[in-house]
Scaffold this motif. Structure first.
Motif, mmCIF file in Angstrom:
data_model
loop_
_atom_site.group_PDB
_atom_site.id
_atom_site.type_symbol
_atom_site.label_atom_id
_atom_site.label_comp_id
_atom_site.label_asym_id
_atom_site.label_seq_id
_atom_site.Cartn_x
_atom_site.Cartn_y
_atom_site.Cartn_z
ATOM 1 N N LEU A 296 -62.574 -0.997 -37.076
ATOM 2 C CA LEU A 296 -62.257 0.292 -37.708
ATOM 3 C C LEU A 296 -62.519 0.287 -39.211
ATOM 4 O O LEU A 296 -62.991 1.280 -39.762
ATOM 5 N N ASN A 297 -62.217 -0.834 -39.870
ATOM 6 C CA ASN A 297 -62.232 -0.857 -41.335
ATOM 7 C C ASN A 297 -63.094 -1.952 -41.942
ATOM 8 O O ASN A 297 -63.146 -2.083 -43.163
ATOM 9 N N GLU A 298 -63.734 -2.748 -41.094
ATOM 10 C CA GLU A 298 -64.564 -3.870 -41.537
ATOM 11 C C GLU A 298 -63.780 -4.916 -42.325
ATOM 12 O O GLU A 298 -64.346 -5.671 -43.132
ATOM 13 N N ASN A 299 -62.478 -4.979 -42.125
ATOM 14 C CA ASN A 299 -61.650 -5.990 -42.785
ATOM 15 C C ASN A 299 -61.718 -7.305 -42.019
ATOM 16 O O ASN A 299 -61.651 -7.321 -40.791
ATOM 17 N N LEU A 300 -61.814 -8.400 -42.754
ATOM 18 C CA LEU A 300 -61.881 -9.723 -42.151
ATOM 19 C C LEU A 300 -60.586 -10.486 -42.400
ATOM 20 O O LEU A 300 -59.987 -10.350 -43.473
ATOM 21 N N PRO A 301 -60.143 -11.306 -41.438
ATOM 22 C CA PRO A 301 -58.965 -12.139 -41.680
ATOM 23 C C PRO A 301 -59.301 -13.267 -42.650
ATOM 24 O O PRO A 301 -60.469 -13.536 -42.937
ATOM 25 N N SER A 302 -58.269 -13.942 -43.152
ATOM 26 C CA SER A 302 -58.467 -15.053 -44.074
ATOM 27 C C SER A 302 -59.094 -16.240 -43.356
ATOM 28 O O SER A 302 -59.097 -16.313 -42.120
ATOM 29 N N ARG A 303 -59.580 -17.172 -44.124
ATOM 30 C CA ARG A 303 -60.192 -18.372 -43.520
ATOM 31 C C ARG A 303 -59.158 -19.160 -42.717
ATOM 32 O O ARG A 303 -59.478 -19.685 -41.643
ATOM 33 N N SER A 304 -57.929 -19.255 -43.223
ATOM 34 C CA SER A 304 -56.903 -20.015 -42.498
ATOM 35 C C SER A 304 -56.595 -19.359 -41.152
ATOM 36 O O SER A 304 -56.331 -20.046 -40.161
ATOM 37 N N THR A 305 -56.659 -18.027 -41.105
ATOM 38 C CA THR A 305 -56.426 -17.319 -39.843
ATOM 39 C C THR A 305 -57.579 -17.559 -38.876
ATOM 40 O O THR A 305 -57.362 -17.779 -37.682
ATOM 41 N N ILE A 306 -58.806 -17.529 -39.381
ATOM 42 C CA ILE A 306 -59.967 -17.803 -38.525
ATOM 43 C C ILE A 306 -59.903 -19.231 -37.992
ATOM 44 O O ILE A 306 -60.191 -19.488 -36.818
ATOM 45 N N ASP A 307 -59.491 -20.170 -38.844
ATOM 46 C CA ASP A 307 -59.327 -21.557 -38.392
ATOM 47 C C ASP A 307 -58.279 -21.647 -37.291
ATOM 48 O O ASP A 307 -58.421 -22.427 -36.337
ATOM 49 N N LEU A 308 -57.209 -20.840 -37.417
ATOM 50 C CA LEU A 308 -56.190 -20.798 -36.364
ATOM 51 C C LEU A 308 -56.797 -20.305 -35.051
ATOM 52 O O LEU A 308 -56.545 -20.882 -33.986
ATOM 53 N N TYR A 309 -57.620 -19.262 -35.113
ATOM 54 C CA TYR A 309 -58.240 -18.732 -33.889
ATOM 55 C C TYR A 309 -59.178 -19.758 -33.251
ATOM 56 O O TYR A 309 -59.268 -19.862 -32.021
ATOM 57 N N LEU A 310 -59.895 -20.517 -34.091
ATOM 58 C CA LEU A 310 -60.772 -21.566 -33.562
ATOM 59 C C LEU A 310 -59.970 -22.611 -32.792
ATOM 60 O O LEU A 310 -60.408 -23.118 -31.756
ATOM 61 N N ALA A 311 -58.773 -22.926 -33.314
ATOM 62 C CA ALA A 311 -57.903 -23.882 -32.617
ATOM 63 C C ALA A 311 -57.260 -23.241 -31.401
ATOM 64 O O ALA A 311 -57.164 -23.858 -30.326
ATOM 65 N N LEU A 312 -56.842 -21.981 -31.542
ATOM 66 C CA LEU A 312 -56.123 -21.284 -30.473
ATOM 67 C C LEU A 312 -56.981 -21.110 -29.222
ATOM 68 O O LEU A 312 -56.473 -21.162 -28.093
ATOM 69 N N LYS A 313 -58.291 -20.925 -29.412
ATOM 70 C CA LYS A 313 -59.159 -20.707 -28.239
ATOM 71 C C LYS A 313 -59.201 -21.922 -27.317
ATOM 72 O O LYS A 313 -59.554 -21.798 -26.140
ATOM 73 N N GLU A 314 -58.825 -23.107 -27.842
ATOM 74 C CA GLU A 314 -58.778 -24.305 -27.005
ATOM 75 C C GLU A 314 -57.420 -24.480 -26.327
ATOM 76 O O GLU A 314 -57.232 -25.395 -25.533
ATOM 77 N N MET A 315 -56.468 -23.604 -26.661
ATOM 78 C CA MET A 315 -55.111 -23.728 -26.120
ATOM 79 C C MET A 315 -54.803 -22.712 -25.021
ATOM 80 O O MET A 315 -53.946 -22.945 -24.180
ATOM 81 N N VAL A 316 -55.517 -21.594 -25.043
ATOM 82 C CA VAL A 316 -55.116 -20.448 -24.227
ATOM 83 C C VAL A 316 -55.882 -20.400 -22.903
ATOM 84 O O VAL A 316 -56.797 -21.187 -22.666
ATOM 85 N N ASN A 317 -55.510 -19.429 -22.066
ATOM 86 C CA ASN A 317 -56.166 -19.289 -20.759
ATOM 87 C C ASN A 317 -57.516 -18.565 -20.894
ATOM 88 O O ASN A 317 -57.935 -18.172 -21.979
ATOM 89 N N HIS A 318 -58.158 -18.376 -19.767
ATOM 90 C CA HIS A 318 -59.508 -17.798 -19.707
ATOM 91 C C HIS A 318 -59.561 -16.416 -20.367
ATOM 92 O O HIS A 318 -60.466 -16.143 -21.167
ATOM 93 N N GLU A 319 -58.608 -15.541 -20.050
ATOM 94 C CA GLU A 319 -58.629 -14.170 -20.564
ATOM 95 C C GLU A 319 -58.432 -14.127 -22.075
ATOM 96 O O GLU A 319 -59.109 -13.373 -22.779
#
Length: 420
Positions: free
Chosen positions: A132-155
């Motif tokens: 909607l606004n082209e806003n990007l999260p911080s680098r630390s948040t993106i790093d969290l998502y990179l780690a989180l994708k290895e923790m969560v289920n398929h969906e």
């Protein structure tokens, strides 16, 4: 979703945050008076995703200044937001996305520091806020998502990968090829149509890529939304243009514009990117009025959106003899700041041409120098840019008789190839 799934992810998140905060394992399990939350063996199991009693998660979360909660209503609400987000992304409705973003922001206020729920709500929020606004999260948040994708289920992993793929063009430290590779198992999912088609376009010659995409579209056209059709059409149009099939590209772009007109409730970012593609194709088709119309939509929304295609806009205005409009744009641009040096030189070129009070010879010599020293890199990006600058150089040589400069221009561009 069930409580055990959330606790598996929460345990892994506890381990992630403990390491991010540089807290020792012995330190986190200590309470007071020599008492411990759990043994090191139990902590290891928790951080690896083994499900244990709730009170362990509660104490460990508090040790990290977080909260642990698994209220059934909260779990249901998170799943509801997940389903609504997926639905809104399928149709790419601006109104639906805006409404959902507001609801999630209210829930984030209530879920502040509640481990897992805050992370997932932030993910939903960041996906919507980017579209909607082209806003990007911080680098630390993106790093969290990179780690989180290895923790969560398929969906949930699918949703994280979808977001990472959307932003990897603008977040330069993300490994685009790695993310694209991880997305491949999801290519049959409607969310990943763009990813799948771009993979085809990058790995096959244009002719083969076009027919593969066309066959793919025929198979799924009755099962997808108008937004997903727009995604397919826009990639097909660029491939057609790359094959020099300008007429077909123009017909495809007209289909996109018709879909936009029938439902204008798309985020601005998407609409502007589509109008940009329409600008390129309409210009290539010599439909200069339509090219101008689409380019001006981009220009007035955000002049930076046009980037190098300001060259197409200005040349189309000259070709249609709309010089007064061109002069007004050039005068207004004198107060603009440019994020790209080449774009600023495009504006300077046309300002010299139409606003600077120079003699005819002075003007043509100055414009020749500007092309040779500043604008010539544009020729390697597009045959359209190269054709415009070639026409300009011919006009200058007709006045200055500086054939040496024209020869240098031709030599600089002789290895440019635009069609494979």
């Amino acid at each position: 979703m069930n409580g055990n799934y959330e606790k598996k992810v929460i345990g892994k998140l506890l381990g992630f945050y403990r390491q991010r905060m540089n807290i020792d394992k012995l330190e986190i399990i200590q309470i007071s008076n020599g008492k411990k939350i759990c043994s090191l063996k139990t902590l290891k199991k928790i951080e690896e995703g083994t499900v244990v009693s709730d009170h362990y998660y509660d104490y460990l979360a508090v040790s990290l200044n977080m909260h642990f909660s698994l209220e059934e209503n909260d779990v249901k609400l998170l799943q509801q937001y997940h389903d609504q987000l997926i639905s809104s992304l399928h149709v790419f409705s601006k109104s639906l996305m805006t409404e959902l973003l507001y609801d999630i922001e209210q829930s984030l206020y209530l879920m502040n520091n509640v481990i897992y729920f805050e992370e997932m709500l932030n993910l939903f929020h960041d996906i919507l806020d980017y579209h909607l606004n082209e806003n990007l999260p911080s680098r630390s948040t993106i790093d969290l998502y990179l780690a989180l994708k290895e923790m969560v289920n398929h969906e949930d992993k699918k949703l994280i990968l979808y977001f990472l793929y959307q932003i990897c063009n603008v977040v330069t430290y993300l490994d685009r090829s790695q993310i694209q590779q991880e997305c491949l198992p999801f290519y049959t999912d409607p969310l990943f149509i763009q990813n799948h088609l771009l993979h085809i376009s990058q790995n096959f010659i244009p002719f083969d890529a076009y027919h593969r995409i066309k066959n793919f579209y025929i198979q799924i056209k009755n099962q997808i939304s108008d937004y997903q059709k727009i995604t397919i059409y826009s990639i097909m149009a660029m491939i057609q243009l790359n094959m020099n099939d300008v007429k077909s590209a123009y017909k495809t772009i007209c289909k996109i514009l018709a879909l936009i007109k029938s439902n204008p409730d798309y985020p601005d970012q998407l609409l502007l990117s589509l109008h940009m593609r329409a600008t390129i194709v309409c210009y290539a088709m010599k439909q200069y009025e339509q090219a101008i119309q689409n380019a001006l939509i981009c220009y007035h929304a955000s002049y930076k959106q046009l980037n190098y295609n300001h060259l197409l806009l200005f040349d189309a205005l000259e070709k249609t003899n709309q010089i007064s409009l061109l002069i007004n744009l050039l005068k207004d641009s004198q107060t603009l700041s440019f994020h790209n040096e080449v774009v600023s030189k495009i504006f300077k070129y046309y300002q010299i041409k139409h606003l600077w009070p120079l003699t005819l010879i002075q003007k043509h010599r100055l414009l020749t120098d500007l092309i040779l020293n500043q604008l010539i890199p544009l020729c390697k990006y597009s045959e359209l840019y190269q054709n415009i600058l070639t026409e300009e150089m011919l006009a200058h040589v007709a006045i200055t008789r500086d054939y040496k400069s024209f020869y240098h221009f031709l030599q600089s561009n002789k290895f440019n190839h635009f069609h494979s």
